[in-house]
Every structure is written in C-alpha cells, then in structure tokens.
Design an enzyme around this catalytic site. Sequence first.
Site, PDB file in Angstrom:
ATOM      1  N   ASP A  13       8.581 -16.619   2.137  1.00  0.00           N
ATOM      2  CA  ASP A  13       9.204 -15.160   1.681  1.00  0.00           C
ATOM      3  C   ASP A  13       9.529 -15.145   0.237  1.00  0.00           C
ATOM      4  O   ASP A  13      10.414 -14.464  -0.183  1.00  0.00           O
ATOM      5  CB  ASP A  13      10.622 -15.389   2.333  1.00  0.00           C
ATOM      6  CG  ASP A  13      10.560 -15.514   3.747  1.00  0.00           C
ATOM      7  OD1 ASP A  13       9.962 -15.140   4.589  1.00  0.00           O
ATOM      8  OD2 ASP A  13      11.661 -16.546   4.097  1.00  0.00           O
ATOM      9  N   LYS A  16       5.252 -12.515  -0.811  1.00  0.00           N
ATOM     10  CA  LYS A  16       3.582 -12.412  -0.904  1.00  0.00           C
ATOM     11  C   LYS A  16       3.033 -11.253  -0.396  1.00  0.00           C
ATOM     12  O   LYS A  16       2.196 -10.832  -1.075  1.00  0.00           O
ATOM     13  CB  LYS A  16       3.047 -13.527   0.206  1.00  0.00           C
ATOM     14  CG  LYS A  16       3.283 -15.060  -0.271  1.00  0.00           C
ATOM     15  CD  LYS A  16       2.553 -16.030   0.486  1.00  0.00           C
ATOM     16  CE  LYS A  16       3.287 -16.465   1.724  1.00  0.00           C
ATOM     17  NZ  LYS A  16       4.703 -16.890   1.711  1.00  0.00           N
ATOM     18  N   GLY A  40       5.760 -13.552   8.541  1.00  0.00           N
ATOM     19  CA  GLY A  40       6.200 -11.978   8.778  1.00  0.00           C
ATOM     20  C   GLY A  40       5.604 -11.273   7.682  1.00  0.00           C
ATOM     21  O   GLY A  40       5.851 -11.832   6.411  1.00  0.00           O
ATOM     22  N   HIS A  41       4.993 -10.140   7.679  1.00  0.00           N
ATOM     23  CA  HIS A  41       4.556  -9.357   6.626  1.00  0.00           C
ATOM     24  C   HIS A  41       4.468  -7.944   6.866  1.00  0.00           C
ATOM     25  O   HIS A  41       4.035  -7.470   8.094  1.00  0.00           O
ATOM     26  CB  HIS A  41       3.189  -9.838   6.521  1.00  0.00           C
ATOM     27  CG  HIS A  41       2.223  -9.365   5.393  1.00  0.00           C
ATOM     28  ND1 HIS A  41       0.936  -9.676   4.996  1.00  0.00           N
ATOM     29  CD2 HIS A  41       2.642  -8.407   4.357  1.00  0.00           C
ATOM     30  CE1 HIS A  41       0.780  -8.955   4.041  1.00  0.00           C
ATOM     31  NE2 HIS A  41       1.553  -8.352   3.592  1.00  0.00           N
ATOM     32  N   GLN A 223       3.750 -19.084   4.855  1.00  0.00           N
ATOM     33  CA  GLN A 223       5.127 -19.848   4.573  1.00  0.00           C
ATOM     34  C   GLN A 223       5.053 -20.444   2.981  1.00  0.00           C
ATOM     35  O   GLN A 223       4.525 -19.717   2.243  1.00  0.00           O
ATOM     36  CB  GLN A 223       4.968 -21.256   5.587  1.00  0.00           C
ATOM     37  CG  GLN A 223       5.575 -20.757   6.911  1.00  0.00           C
ATOM     38  CD  GLN A 223       3.994 -20.545   7.622  1.00  0.00           C
ATOM     39  OE1 GLN A 223       3.183 -21.056   7.725  1.00  0.00           O
ATOM     40  NE2 GLN A 223       4.192 -19.338   8.686  1.00  0.00           N
ATOM     41  N   ARG A 304      18.770 -15.230   5.112  1.00  0.00           N
ATOM     42  CA  ARG A 304      18.221 -16.391   4.299  1.00  0.00           C
ATOM     43  C   ARG A 304      19.334 -16.747   3.524  1.00  0.00           C
ATOM     44  O   ARG A 304      20.201 -16.174   2.787  1.00  0.00           O
ATOM     45  CB  ARG A 304      17.108 -15.923   3.555  1.00  0.00           C
ATOM     46  CG  ARG A 304      15.707 -15.339   4.442  1.00  0.00           C
ATOM     47  CD  ARG A 304      14.827 -14.914   3.367  1.00  0.00           C
ATOM     48  NE  ARG A 304      13.795 -13.971   4.268  1.00  0.00           N
ATOM     49  CZ  ARG A 304      13.111 -12.896   3.859  1.00  0.00           C
ATOM     50  NH1 ARG A 304      13.479 -12.236   2.723  1.00  0.00           N
ATOM     51  NH2 ARG A 304      12.168 -12.681   4.613  1.00  0.00           N
ATOM     52  N   LEU A 331      12.130 -10.109  -9.785  1.00  0.00           N
ATOM     53  CA  LEU A 331      13.004 -10.099 -10.879  1.00  0.00           C
ATOM     54  C   LEU A 331      14.244  -9.223 -10.945  1.00  0.00           C
ATOM     55  O   LEU A 331      15.280  -9.682 -11.426  1.00  0.00           O
ATOM     56  CB  LEU A 331      11.863  -9.943 -12.134  1.00  0.00           C
ATOM     57  CG  LEU A 331      12.444 -10.247 -13.518  1.00  0.00           C
ATOM     58  CD1 LEU A 331      13.043 -11.624 -13.607  1.00  0.00           C
ATOM     59  CD2 LEU A 331      11.655  -9.715 -14.495  1.00  0.00           C
ATOM     60  N   SER A 412       5.912  -8.902 -10.538  1.00  0.00           N
ATOM     61  CA  SER A 412       6.284  -7.759  -9.592  1.00  0.00           C
ATOM     62  C   SER A 412       7.703  -7.248  -9.566  1.00  0.00           C
ATOM     63  O   SER A 412       8.577  -8.161  -9.785  1.00  0.00           O
ATOM     64  CB  SER A 412       5.824  -8.187  -8.304  1.00  0.00           C
ATOM     65  OG  SER A 412       6.251  -7.558  -7.362  1.00  0.00           O
TER      66      SER A 412
HETATM   67  P1  IMP Z   1       8.131 -23.117  12.512  1.00  0.00           P
HETATM   68  O1  IMP Z   1       6.982 -22.742  11.531  1.00  0.00           O
HETATM   69  O2  IMP Z   1       8.355 -21.914  13.482  1.00  0.00           O
HETATM   70  O3  IMP Z   1       7.800 -24.381  13.417  1.00  0.00           O
HETATM   71  O4  IMP Z   1       9.320 -23.434  11.780  1.00  0.00           O
HETATM   72  C1  IMP Z   1       9.596 -24.492  11.019  1.00  0.00           C
HETATM   73  C2  IMP Z   1      10.374 -24.078   9.525  1.00  0.00           C
HETATM   74  O5  IMP Z   1       9.698 -23.193   8.899  1.00  0.00           O
HETATM   75  C3  IMP Z   1      11.823 -23.296   9.796  1.00  0.00           C
HETATM   76  O6  IMP Z   1      12.651 -23.575   8.906  1.00  0.00           O
HETATM   77  C4  IMP Z   1      11.282 -21.901   9.688  1.00  0.00           C
HETATM   78  O7  IMP Z   1      12.455 -20.933   9.269  1.00  0.00           O
HETATM   79  C5  IMP Z   1      10.260 -22.020   8.531  1.00  0.00           C
HETATM   80  N1  IMP Z   1       9.219 -20.959   8.507  1.00  0.00           N
HETATM   81  C6  IMP Z   1       8.309 -20.657   9.248  1.00  0.00           C
HETATM   82  N2  IMP Z   1       7.450 -19.605   8.978  1.00  0.00           N
HETATM   83  C7  IMP Z   1       8.271 -19.233   8.000  1.00  0.00           C
HETATM   84  C8  IMP Z   1       7.886 -18.063   7.183  1.00  0.00           C
HETATM   85  O8  IMP Z   1       7.012 -17.389   7.080  1.00  0.00           O
HETATM   86  N3  IMP Z   1       8.847 -17.965   6.191  1.00  0.00           N
HETATM   87  C9  IMP Z   1       9.766 -18.602   5.911  1.00  0.00           C
HETATM   88  N4  IMP Z   1      10.035 -19.595   6.785  1.00  0.00           N
HETATM   89  C10 IMP Z   1       9.178 -19.900   7.573  1.00  0.00           C
END
Ligand code: IMP
Length: 429
Positions: A13, A16, A40-41, A223, A304, A331, A412
Amino acid sequence: MGNVTVIGAQWGDEGKGKIVDWLASRADAVVRFQGGHNAGHTLVVGETTYKLSLLPSGIVTGTLSIIGNGVVLDPWHLKEEIAKLEAQGVRVDADNFAIADSCALILPLHRDLDGLRETAAGTGKIGTTGRGIGPAYEDKVGRRAIRVCDLAHLDALSPQLDRLCAHHDALRAGFGQPPVDRAALLAELRDIAPTVLAYAQPVWKRLKKVRKAGARILFEGAQGVLLDVDHGTYPFVTSSNTVSGTAAAGSGLGPASTGFVLGIVKAYTTRVGSGPFPTELADATGQRLGERGREFGTVTGRKRRCGWFDAVLVRQSCAISGVTGIALTKLDVLDGFDQVRICTGYRLRGKILDYLPAHAADQAAVEPIYEEMDGWQGTTAGARSWADLPAQAIKYIQRVQELIETPVALVSTSPEREDTILVRDPFDD
Ligand code: IMP
C-alpha cells in the site's frame, strides 16, 4: 533502455498503483511475478476507474500483460475480473494477455482453510486477506498443487486430486469440517478450464521473444518487502517472496533481465493486518495520517494502521531488494504538521540496533529512536518540480534519502500522473 522492477519497500500500500500505471503506459510488456488477488490496485484513466487485483496493470491500456509462474491464480476470480474489465470496454484476449501454464491454482478449499485458520487463531491471527493465498502456496511447495496446465488434462487428474484431498480432508477434519466434495470440485474445474486455457502458455518463451526484440518489460511486484516470507516480519507476512529477486524466478527470465529496481516508499508508514509495527501511532497523529492519507485497504476495506516514517525498515528493504532508486509517495499527507519524526534506530533491552532483528518477540519489543524535524506549512500537493516544494519538505526528502542510503528517483505529490517530480527515469537508466 532497460527493464524496470517495481516493488513495495514497506508493508504494501505504498502507492505503487500510480507509479506502475505511469511506467506501464511506457512499457511493451507488464509481468506479475508473485502473489495473487490479495493485491489491490485502483487505476484511474480519464473518467474511468478500474479495479485490478490479479491482472497486470498494462491490461487497461492494451499492453501485453503476463501472469508469471510465481503467481497463485484463482480461476474464478480471474473470470470475474476479466468480465468486469470487458464490461468497461477493456480488451482481454490471447494477443494481449498470457498466463504461465505452470501457475499453481487457488481452489475453494484454499479459501476455506485460510478462513478456518484465521478464525481458530483468534487474537493470534495474521489478518490475511482471506483469499486462500497462503494455503495455495503451501500446496505448491508441498508438490500437491493443481496447476494451470492440469486443466488441459482433467481426465488424468484423479491421482493428484487424491493426494490433494487426502491432505485437506485431514486438515478439515481437525476443524470439524466435512471432507472436500471431489466431484463438485472436478465439475467446477471442468467448467472454468476453457476460460483459463484460452490464455495459458509457457510464458518464459513469450518473454524470451519479447526480450530479444528489445522491448521494455515492467515487472510489477505486489505487497511489500516487509511482508516477504523470508525477509519480512514473519509470521505476519504473506506467503510469497516479495523482493525484487522474485521477478526473475517468478517469470522465467534470468536476473540480468530485471533491470532498474524501483522501490516504492510512502513518506510515512502503514500496515494492514496484524504484526509488529515499531513506529505505529495509536493517537491523534496516527488518526490524522490515516484520514489525510485515506488509509483503507483496497481489497478488504480494512482500516490501515499508521505511523511515522521508519528509515531503519526502509534501509533494510532497499538493501535486501537491491533497490536502485525509490519513488517517494504521499508526501502531501505530512503537509501542515508542526513537527515530523523519522525513526533512525531501535532500542532493544538497553541495546541500540540499526536493523530489525529476525525474531518476532524482538520485533515486537523494539522501541523506535526518533529524530525530529520542523514540518512545513505550505503544500506539497501537486508539486512538479523542486521549486514547487517548501524548503522544509526538501530537507525531509534529503534526510530520508540519506538515512535509507538509496537515492530518490521520483517524488509523487498527488494521485494524478503529472504530479510527479522526476529525478531519474527508471526506463532510461
Ligand atoms: P495474505 O497475503 O492474504 O496471506 O495476507 C498476509 C498478510 O499480508 C496480511 O497481513 C495482509 O494484510 C497482508 N497483505 C496481503 N496482500 C497485501 C497487499 O496487497 N497490501 C497490503 N497488505 C497485504
């Protein structure tokens, strides 16, 4: 002219999306190499908003988009995401989209197990996205996964299904759940197979051709490094390697092809899900960061956790991932603070540390050592050159750069593509 690998240098997050969109619009191919639809994007092109979780960002602009072998693929989610995009007028066909035939599949039984485990863990839960990512990677490494290529051989799937179901039935029994309905699973796979097989191929061959033709490839990480299964805050991590090195293994191109490593770094820190977070602020300042930064998860909608910038963590991420330069994002969320803080080290049971130790208990116990700087009253939002920035904001960026021992390639200053200060173009490096 080289290739670019984009990775998150914190807990995901980092923003990106905007950077990847900008780079994808100038790339000839975009490759996802790890993770799955836990990412997620949100893409805003003109008046239209597109939401992507699994498909590479290039898909919206018609750029060749590839799902590499390192991704775990939920075929039903894939179908849904493609249908949504097509309804928005996006073309998705075998010319502009390919899936590695060796990708491991995420099945309904993986989602079940993810949920059962998290519920059983209670307060000790990881806080996963609930999408079956971890269990699917476990089956891949356990050599009992059903892969994309298996969908072309469903009549011969019986022995594999036996192995897979024997494993899952034992786990499910432990949770008081009925065994997997094998007939239903096979029927679902038969139904979905044509959708996936339409795009399946040995993508390493396609990439080899693209590379030979001198095309620019963008490797799109998901991630962040602190969620890496080896290098992150284990066990509060995702189940893939999120570091830049995975771009090669997860796509089938050698490490020399992955090019400039652009680490995306938010000007403060956030984390979604459980796990240690040394600079977390459970006070009004944390609340202010969350509100100004609109810090809600794209996939799960969860709030978050927010805190000050942690230079120790980002320096560690940049080193581990061989980051060539960073993109500093959001920023403007720090605009208007009288004072801003940066974590420059940790105190652990009387000792000073310049890195995050590996043990979970130590990670939870470290106390941040802060450096305080004056904030800035003007706005950085929308700045397109250094001259547009308040002097104190420039000082902040310079201090970040110094502390993380990695240069800033771009800054950015809003979600708009043009609101960027470009110091060094990753593609021209
Ligand atoms: P999982 O990938 O669903 O197994 O989640 C494992 C950990 O990674 C958890 O803390 C999720 O919140 C975190 N996580 C997984 N994908 C993302 C992402 O795209 N952004 C932020 N955190 C993520």
